[in-house]
Design a protein around this motif. Structure first.
Motif, short mmCIF file in Angstrom:
data_model
loop_
_atom_site.label_atom_id
_atom_site.label_comp_id
_atom_site.label_asym_id
_atom_site.label_seq_id
_atom_site.Cartn_x
_atom_site.Cartn_y
_atom_site.Cartn_z
N ASP A 143 48.58 82.75 17.42
CA ASP A 143 49.51 81.64 17.53
C ASP A 143 50.72 81.84 16.62
OD1 ASP A 143 48.36 81.16 15.07
OD2 ASP A 143 47.04 79.59 15.83
N GLY A 144 50.96 83.09 16.24
CA GLY A 144 52.14 83.39 15.41
C GLY A 144 52.26 84.87 15.19
N GLY A 145 53.49 85.30 14.93
CA GLY A 145 53.74 86.74 14.86
C GLY A 145 53.10 87.41 13.66
N GLN A 168 50.27 87.05 11.74
CA GLN A 168 48.89 87.50 11.84
C GLN A 168 48.69 88.50 12.96
OE1 GLN A 168 49.33 84.02 11.27
NE2 GLN A 168 48.55 83.98 9.18
N ALA A 169 49.42 88.34 14.06
CA ALA A 169 49.30 89.28 15.18
C ALA A 169 49.67 90.69 14.74
CB ALA A 169 50.20 88.83 16.34
N ASP A 199 51.02 86.31 22.00
CA ASP A 199 51.42 85.28 21.05
C ASP A 199 51.77 84.04 21.85
OD1 ASP A 199 52.57 83.60 19.21
OD2 ASP A 199 53.99 85.08 18.41
N MET A 241 45.57 80.01 13.25
CA MET A 241 45.18 78.78 12.56
C MET A 241 44.19 77.95 13.36
SD MET A 241 48.62 76.46 12.82
CE MET A 241 49.88 77.64 12.38
#
Lengths: 716, 716
Positions: free
Chosen positions: A310-312, A314-315, A355, A388
């Motif tokens: 859901d975000g760059g 952590q990806a 994402d 998250m």
């Protein structure tokens, strides 16, 4: 699983326990063990034994072992070292099956301790009482409610543990307590392993239905060969996780000061353990995350990982770690991307890592849908969720809680129905929101560290690949060669004279077993140069001294290169003979070996050593500085399969060299694998062979040349 | 610290804030930001701006910026992208110093977004309002109680953060919350960095007295050269910790899909950051443990670590990790061991790792004494405590609590008075017993993971060594060379013809600056072989074609080796000319270069490239497959000091080759370092030089030979 049951079941899952040296002092093990049994809810009989006490924790105390009024499966002995042999005899009289001996003061303390330990072993054998320890931290079996350590924080579960450090068991127990969802089956501290050894415990954990994964903390193996055999019987149906301490010279020094066991090279140990399907964990703080996931999740059938984020941030981190772990980012199918596009915002990234770019902020349930869609892609072996999840209602709005819980429920359903593992990371892991508790309660571990999550993926993938390779492994591991009379004779002669095979004898032995080697010639005097020239024509030759007394031929001036024509041969011969005499006047010189110069090729080394712990081990590596300085080598225990041999090539850091660099064509890998297998088979066929060293072997696009070959005979 | 104050102080520590696009909707940033300011206890003025609202959270709402009845330091702009340029103009009218622009929809969305971003930049410049963002997650300054993110879990402290991922900030905030002792100073999300950039924020954190350590999560650098410069001004007095994502090809791909910035090679980036004293963390879950310890603990003056343990398991694990981290186990002095013997049980291990072997079980305070004794040893740079400290009263007896707390108090005193850091591990870290809380409250972090503790030691040691090297670094980094007229002419001529330097020109340029090169000779026709023979005598020669049109000389048959005598030279010349014509009939051939054959030596490569992010970077590596396959190379930004050059040698995995393997003597490292420095200085002296490639350089026990040299000119 073998039909033969380990003798340890009766001892480690006892119906009755005697506490010898029971104590009324709450700081003594003879007290806390009884407390642990009572508090743990042990359902069997507890017999405290102490001639000077009447009652401990409400239980009647027996003055002696023979005074006990019922059968005793296991005895916990809390008395000092000197008393142990006699107590074992008494236990034998009573029919006790096994004893847990806590006392230290045996071989780890020197000569007198060593003598006492021999007495203990003799007493164990004479009495028929199997001994766990001595110098053990004890054991527990939480499914049987036997908790001799009186640990209050542990709960029953699928993780079985053998640990050579009691403190490490304590560390794992604390970690499991904090996690809240990791439970243990049986723990044993093997102590000095005077009688029952590591491999017995491992076999027991392999058979124990309450154990879903066997975890070993090992400082040193004593019978490594047997360990590999026991492990190889367990790993096809149950994961085995090993943390091997002493991975460095410094670490080895420290381990050596705490155990009497020999410690082999760490890299070799890791290779051999992986060969039999063991999961080796290198960081101590990843032992439990990996073990728990191996126990709870499906193995991954391959290395292709899909990330849903859901975000760059952590990806990207997850993608970095996945590549470093030797895994791959799965290529998502067009249909998968189309299905994702239907449910995600336009700005979402549909390529792996996926994402969702805010789609989940107001609609957490979309994550479960993404997991289902991506998990259904045939090109994906495992799915990792990062970000998250579980905390959307904390970060955005409390009203999202319902959606998060529905999402978690859908993920649990997915995990139960899908054959691919789902690895979950959440930055809210430590906050323990209810959605994450639902996952964890349902057997889906949640990681607060992306790095640990990826290590879990690596272990799941490695295990999946191991299981997938088993049929091929079993089919290909049967090849054997028959010892040949000429070679046996050659070995026997060499051993009679207390020497190793001469180079030409070693090469003849390989030739007999079909290893393609250039025609070579041994010339014993300087009378036959014309015949030599006739045989080899204009090919430049190498001439090497043949002498059992000259090991390092070059140092003795015993190697001459690029010789053509009779005159050059004569001159080289004279120089070699002169050099040999100068090097060692006593040396017995059998003559010279003449061989065609090998063309340049990729230099590799194939060797076999007899490891004191693991027995015959084959080593393969790239030649020159790559072996010597960078230690870029792979090890496999013999016997080895074609699969094993091939995996050695793939394991090298410099493997690209085999595929051709600087415009070179790839080498003949099939021929190389054949040669590796042949060397292993030859060592198996001739017990007289101690070591083999083919160095260098030059690899070509078509075949190879064994430039030098040494075969060391067993001297015993 | 420079006297020049960053313009950001007035903006990031504002006395008044306007919220433009203030909202009554609790899910909107225009609402939560106000809530965050109020809940955070912000002491300045808050001006909500919205033409359609009267009151938000009890504050009067202003219909426009100009309607605000007081000065405004900073504006948080929550309105959509298209509105931003006009709002910036309005802010400029009002005298607003800086604006935080949340809106996305700029260059990351394509051509029209890019145009809008240009408008934004123009408006910022015209209005004098500095812009943070756009497309930023926002900022907070907890010492000033400015919390525009409305994060409830964060507390003020010494960790300043710049993060290109808002989710990573959230992850760090969650981690700090769980830790309980990590607090933050200022956070900024740089967003698109249209106006204010990364380096401005870093400079601000360097100056900010509330920031003890600057932490950067970076997906890509835009002006890397400037970053190195800013960082090098901060690191001598304040630690800078950088996590650089996109460490692998896969990671790079993922980062590229989220930022517009270019990403260089990870290995190079790490080398350059370390060169200026930045602490690079490779695992995302170690960012905060490392940053917190750098903020709280003294740096270690060297690599010699002493371990104090209460059990063998953790001691061995710590020793393993210490060796792997490139640290060393300190050798304890005889007097240290004697002092330990006085207070420890006989079975204790007094060599490092020190194992108290049960002494602490009934007397935890002995651990503090051990720390004091070992910490006083001049051969120890840092002390690590591993085991169960803090949990003795849990594991053994509640009565030990007092002793544990006295021990913790003594450790705090030790840490305050000793110049060496104390790193504490405890398996009870997550149980948070009071002794550990005392340590942590007093600024001694406690690690539940041995691995994280060792990573902290590595960072403390690296920082200590960096600080210790600063005087030498400053003294040695001033060497410069003056451009020489002949070389400048040569470069000018080459650039005029749009070509690079020919090999002999490149070598001449190096010779002019004192690089010792063998005498070579350019021969332009086949009339002078006798002179050549006279000059070189019987030394075998190499002949190479000289042509700007033939880059790959060997491919064109343009290199002939081992030539002696006029006849051989003549024949080689004819073959080379023939080959050149066959290769490229149009090639302009200037003649041939004649040089003595270099003796065999250790092959290395020295190169300089112009990195698009970091400018001129020097690369050094071992030649052949070590460079090509194993990428065993080191990078340093130019200019570089002797210290830097020497550290490149020590960094290579194959460094042992420089010290001599297979019985070879060590190479002349001083000469090598000189050559590396000279190459760097030459590149600095001639801005016309784009790239340099000395490949191979052969190293000898005494000096070296530059076999081939290329100098690429700037074509712009």
């Amino acid at each position: 699983m073998t039909a033969a049951q380990s003798f340890l079941h009766a001892i480690l899952a006892p119906d009755s326990i005697a506490i010898i040296g029971a104590s009324t002092d709450p700081t003594k093990r003879g007290y806390t063990a009884i407390l642990g049994l009572i508090q743990g809810g042990y359902q069997g009989r507890i017999y405290p034994v102490n001639p000077r006490a009447k009652e401990i924790l409400g239980l009647p105390v027996y003055p002696s072992i023979e005074a006990i009024d019922g059968p005793v499966d296991m005895a916990l002995i809390c008395t000092p070292a000197a008393s142990i042999p006699q107590i074992l005899h008494d236990c034998g009289q009573k029919g006790v099956k096994g004893a847990v001996v806590l006392a230290a003061g045996f071989r780890e303390t020197g000569a007198s301790g060593r003598a006492l330990e021999q007495e203990l072993v003799a007493a164990a054998h004479a009495s028929g009482v199997r001994v766990i320890g001595p110098n053990t931290s004890g054991m527990f079996n939480l499914h049987k409610r036997v908790n001799l350590l009186a640990l209050t924080a542990v709960k029953p579960g699928g993780v079985g543990i053998i640990s050579q450090s009691g403190n490490m068991l304590l560390a794992l127990a604390m970690e499991a307590e904090h996690d809240g969802y990791i439970g243990f089956s049986t723990y044993v501290g093997p102590g000095n392993q005077s009688d029952v050894g590591f491999n017995d415990y491992l076999q027991y954990l392999g058979e124990d239905p309450g154990t879903q994964v066997a975890v070993l903390y090992v400082e040193g193996f004593s019978d490594g060969r047997k360990l590999l055999q026991v492990a190889s019987q367990i790993t096809p149906h149950k994961p085995v996780v090993i943390y091997k301490s002493g991975s460095t010279a410094l670490g080895e020094k420290s381990a050596a000061s705490h155990t009497g066991a020999l410690t082999g090279s760490y890299a070799m140990t890791v290779d051999l353990l992986r060969q039999v399907g063991v999961t080796v964990v290198h960081r101590s703080d990843q032992i439990l995350p990996v073990a728990q996931s191996l126990a709870k999740l499906q193995p991954a059938r391959g290395k292709r990982i899909a990330i849903i984020a859901d975000g760059g941030g952590q990806a990207t981190i997850a993608a970095d770690r996945i590549a470093e772990a030797g895994l791959e980012l799965a290529e998502l199918a067009t249909t998968t991307r189309a299905r994702l596009a239907e449910i995600l915002f336009a700005q979402a990234s549909l390529n792996n890592p996926v994402d969702v770019a805010g789609t989940s902020d107001a609609n957490p349930e979309v994550m479960a849908r993404c997991i289902e869609i991506v998990g259904a892609d045939a090109g994906v072996d495992a799915v990792m969720l990062v970000g998250m999840f579980g905390g959307y209602h904390i970060r955005f709005d409390q009203s999202l809680l319902g959606s998060e819980i529905r999402c978690a429920a859908a993920m649990v359903e997915y995990a139960a129905s899908c054959s691919k593992p789902l690895v979950v990371h959440s930055i809210y892991a430590e906050r323990r929101p209810v959605a994450l508790s639902l996952l964890r309660e349902s057997g889906i571990p949640v990681h607060g560290s992306i790095e640990n999550g990826v290590e879990v993926l690596r272990a799941l993938s490695e295990r999946g690949c191991f299981l997938a390779s088993l049929p091929a492994q079993q089919a290909s591991s049967v090849a054997q060669v028959q010892a040949q009379a000429t070679a046996q004779q050659s070995l026997a002669q060499a051993r009679q004279s207390g020497r190793d095979l001469l180079e030409f004898e070693a090469k003849d032995l390989l030739r007999v077993h079909g290893v393609p080697l250039a025609d070579e010639l041994v010339v014993r005097d300087d009378q036959h140069w014309d015949a030599v020239v006739q045989k080899f024509g204009t090919t430049p030759l190498v001439m090497k001294v043949v002498s059992k007394d000259i090991l390092h031929k070059s140092d003795a001036g015993g190697v001459k290169l690029k010789l053509t024509g009779a005159a050059a041969l004569q001159q080289a011969y004279e120089q070699i003979m002169q050099g040999a005499r100068a090097y060692n006047a006593e040396a017995e010189v059998h003559g010279v070996l003449l061989a065609p110069m090998a063309h340049p090729g990729v230099e590799v080394i194939i060797g076999v050593v007899q490891d004191p712990i693991f027995g015959p081990v084959l080593m393969f590596g790239l030649g020159g500085v790559l072996v010597e300085v960078l230690k870029d080598v792979a090890f496999r225990a013999i016997p080895l399969s074609a699969n094993d041999a091939r995996s050695m090539l793939a394991q090298l850091a410099g493997r690209q060299i085999l595929d051709g660099v600087r415009g070179q064509p790839p080498v003949d890998k099939d021929a190389l694998v054949d040669l590796i297998l042949k060397v292993a088979q030859v060592v198996q066929a001739y017990p007289e062979i101690a070591e083999v060293d083919l160095n260098p072997v030059l690899l070509y696009p078509d075949g190879y040349a064994v430039v030098d070959a040494r075969i060391i005979t067993r001297k015993d």
